[in-house]
Design a protein around this motif. Structure first.
Motif, short mmCIF file in Angstrom:
data_model
loop_
_atom_site.label_atom_id
_atom_site.label_comp_id
_atom_site.label_asym_id
_atom_site.label_seq_id
_atom_site.Cartn_x
_atom_site.Cartn_y
_atom_site.Cartn_z
N LEU A 55 34.17 49.99 46.52
CA LEU A 55 33.12 49.36 45.71
C LEU A 55 33.68 48.74 44.44
N TYR A 56 34.54 49.48 43.75
CA TYR A 56 35.11 48.96 42.49
C TYR A 56 35.86 47.66 42.73
N ASP A 57 36.71 47.62 43.77
CA ASP A 57 37.46 46.41 44.09
C ASP A 57 36.53 45.28 44.51
N ALA A 58 35.47 45.62 45.23
CA ALA A 58 34.52 44.61 45.69
C ALA A 58 33.79 43.97 44.51
N VAL A 59 33.41 44.80 43.53
CA VAL A 59 32.74 44.27 42.34
C VAL A 59 33.68 43.36 41.57
N SER A 60 34.93 43.80 41.39
CA SER A 60 35.91 42.99 40.66
C SER A 60 36.15 41.65 41.36
N GLN A 61 36.27 41.70 42.68
CA GLN A 61 36.52 40.48 43.45
C GLN A 61 35.35 39.51 43.33
N LYS A 62 34.14 40.04 43.40
CA LYS A 62 32.96 39.18 43.29
C LYS A 62 32.87 38.54 41.90
N LEU A 63 33.17 39.31 40.86
CA LEU A 63 33.14 38.77 39.51
C LEU A 63 34.19 37.67 39.32
N ARG A 64 35.38 37.89 39.88
CA ARG A 64 36.44 36.87 39.79
C ARG A 64 35.99 35.56 40.45
N SER A 65 35.33 35.70 41.59
CA SER A 65 34.90 34.50 42.32
C SER A 65 33.82 33.74 41.55
N ILE A 66 33.05 34.44 40.74
CA ILE A 66 31.97 33.81 39.98
C ILE A 66 32.48 33.26 38.65
N ILE A 67 33.25 34.08 37.92
CA ILE A 67 33.69 33.72 36.57
C ILE A 67 34.90 32.78 36.59
N LYS A 68 35.68 32.84 37.66
CA LYS A 68 36.87 32.00 37.81
C LYS A 68 37.89 32.26 36.71
N SER A 69 37.98 33.51 36.30
CA SER A 69 38.93 33.89 35.25
C SER A 69 39.18 35.38 35.34
N GLU A 70 40.24 35.84 34.67
CA GLU A 70 40.56 37.27 34.67
C GLU A 70 39.88 38.02 33.53
N SER A 71 39.18 37.29 32.67
CA SER A 71 38.48 37.94 31.55
C SER A 71 37.35 37.03 31.08
N THR A 72 36.47 37.60 30.28
CA THR A 72 35.40 36.82 29.68
C THR A 72 34.96 37.48 28.37
N PHE A 73 34.33 36.72 27.49
CA PHE A 73 33.83 37.26 26.23
C PHE A 73 32.40 37.74 26.41
N ILE A 74 32.13 38.91 25.85
CA ILE A 74 30.80 39.50 25.91
C ILE A 74 30.36 39.85 24.50
N GLU A 75 29.12 39.55 24.18
CA GLU A 75 28.58 39.88 22.87
C GLU A 75 28.13 41.35 22.86
N ALA A 76 28.25 41.96 21.70
CA ALA A 76 27.81 43.35 21.53
C ALA A 76 27.04 43.48 20.23
N LYS A 77 25.94 44.20 20.28
CA LYS A 77 25.18 44.51 19.07
C LYS A 77 25.54 45.92 18.65
N THR A 78 25.79 46.11 17.36
CA THR A 78 26.19 47.43 16.85
C THR A 78 25.13 47.98 15.91
N TYR A 79 25.04 49.30 15.88
CA TYR A 79 24.03 49.99 15.08
C TYR A 79 24.68 51.18 14.38
N ALA A 80 24.34 51.40 13.11
CA ALA A 80 24.91 52.55 12.40
C ALA A 80 23.99 52.99 11.26
#
Length: 244
Positions: free
Chosen positions: A212-237
């Motif tokens: 499953l882990y490899d399948a998810v990674s493979q599917k994401l690669r096929s969609i994103i067309k890259s080995e990484s992507t930027f993700i926004e994060a909201k922080t709270y403190a």
């Protein structure tokens, strides 16, 4: 189909495999780095990522965690001691800690008893930091035809603090909500996704159990067309000061 206990082990594995490196940046925004502290307590330490961040501010750190599956996968470090927490009283002396943190854990155990224990074991003038972060994963989830996390975790409150409790011995010093952008590799995104039980169940149904882990990674690669992507994060403190 895995049983509940197996899910706990599976999600703990993916939780331990990768967590975004946001603990340290959040703590740096809350604390003075030039202040020397002897001992820190990380309440609900999970697998130890938050405890690792706390070692940048304290000479020694004790991480306590009620989930044995998490503790079994905790990150070894000579400056950190891990201990199982029974969810009741802390097994520490009065006036023991210089700094106490809750990294995404207070929501699950908030009570007057817990606050009273924190005040008891914290030194006068010590600080408590309650913090959390939320990854903006909706775009990734949509790519995989998964339900948004806001639906999956409707009741969870990232802003939880000691509001509503008797705060006679704690004073609020700072409350902060911010935004950060982080680059995450595709394999690490897969770990993040699979660390949520609802995601795991949905992905299991759509991609199958084998690899499953490899399948998810493979599917994401096929969609994103890259080995990484930027993700926004909201922080709270929320930062408190103990006064006795």
């Amino acid at each position: 189909m895995a049983m509940a206990g197996e899910y706990d082990q599976i999600t703990a594995f993916h939780y331990a495999a990768f967590r975004p490196s946001l603990h340290l940046p959040i703590l740096k925004e809350c604390l003075k780095t030039d202040t020397e502290r002897s001992l820190g307590l990380d309440v609900g330490c999970g697998t130890g990522q938050s405890s690792m961040a706390l070692t940048h501010f304290c000479k020694k750190v004790i991480g306590i965690e009620p989930g044995k599956e998490m503790l079994e996968k905790s990150i070894a470090d000579p400056e950190i001691t891990y201990s199982h927490y029974n969810g009741q009283n802390f097994e520490f002396p009065d006036n023991f800690f210089d700094l106490i943190t809750f990294a995404g854990s207070l929501y699950y155990g908030k009570s007057q008893q817990l606050l009273d224990e924190v005040v008891r074991v914290g030194k006068h003038n010590s600080q408590i930091i309650i913090y959390d972060f939320e990854l903006a994963l909706d775009v990734i989830l949509e790519m995989l035809n998964l339900k948004p996390l806001v639906v999956q975790e409707l009741d969870y409150d990232h802003l939880v603090n000691f509001d509503g409790l008797n705060q006679e011995h704690v004073n609020v010093e700072k409350e902060k909500v911010g935004d950060m952008s982080i680059e995450i590799a595709i394999p690490d995104i897969s770990h993040v996704l699979l660390s949520y039980k609802d995601n795991y169940n949905q992905l299991l149904q759509s991609l199958g159990e084998n690899g499953l882990y490899d399948a998810v990674s493979q599917k994401l690669r096929s969609i994103i067309k890259s080995e990484s992507t930027f993700i926004e994060a909201k922080t709270y403190a929320t930062v408190y000061r103990i006064t006795k």
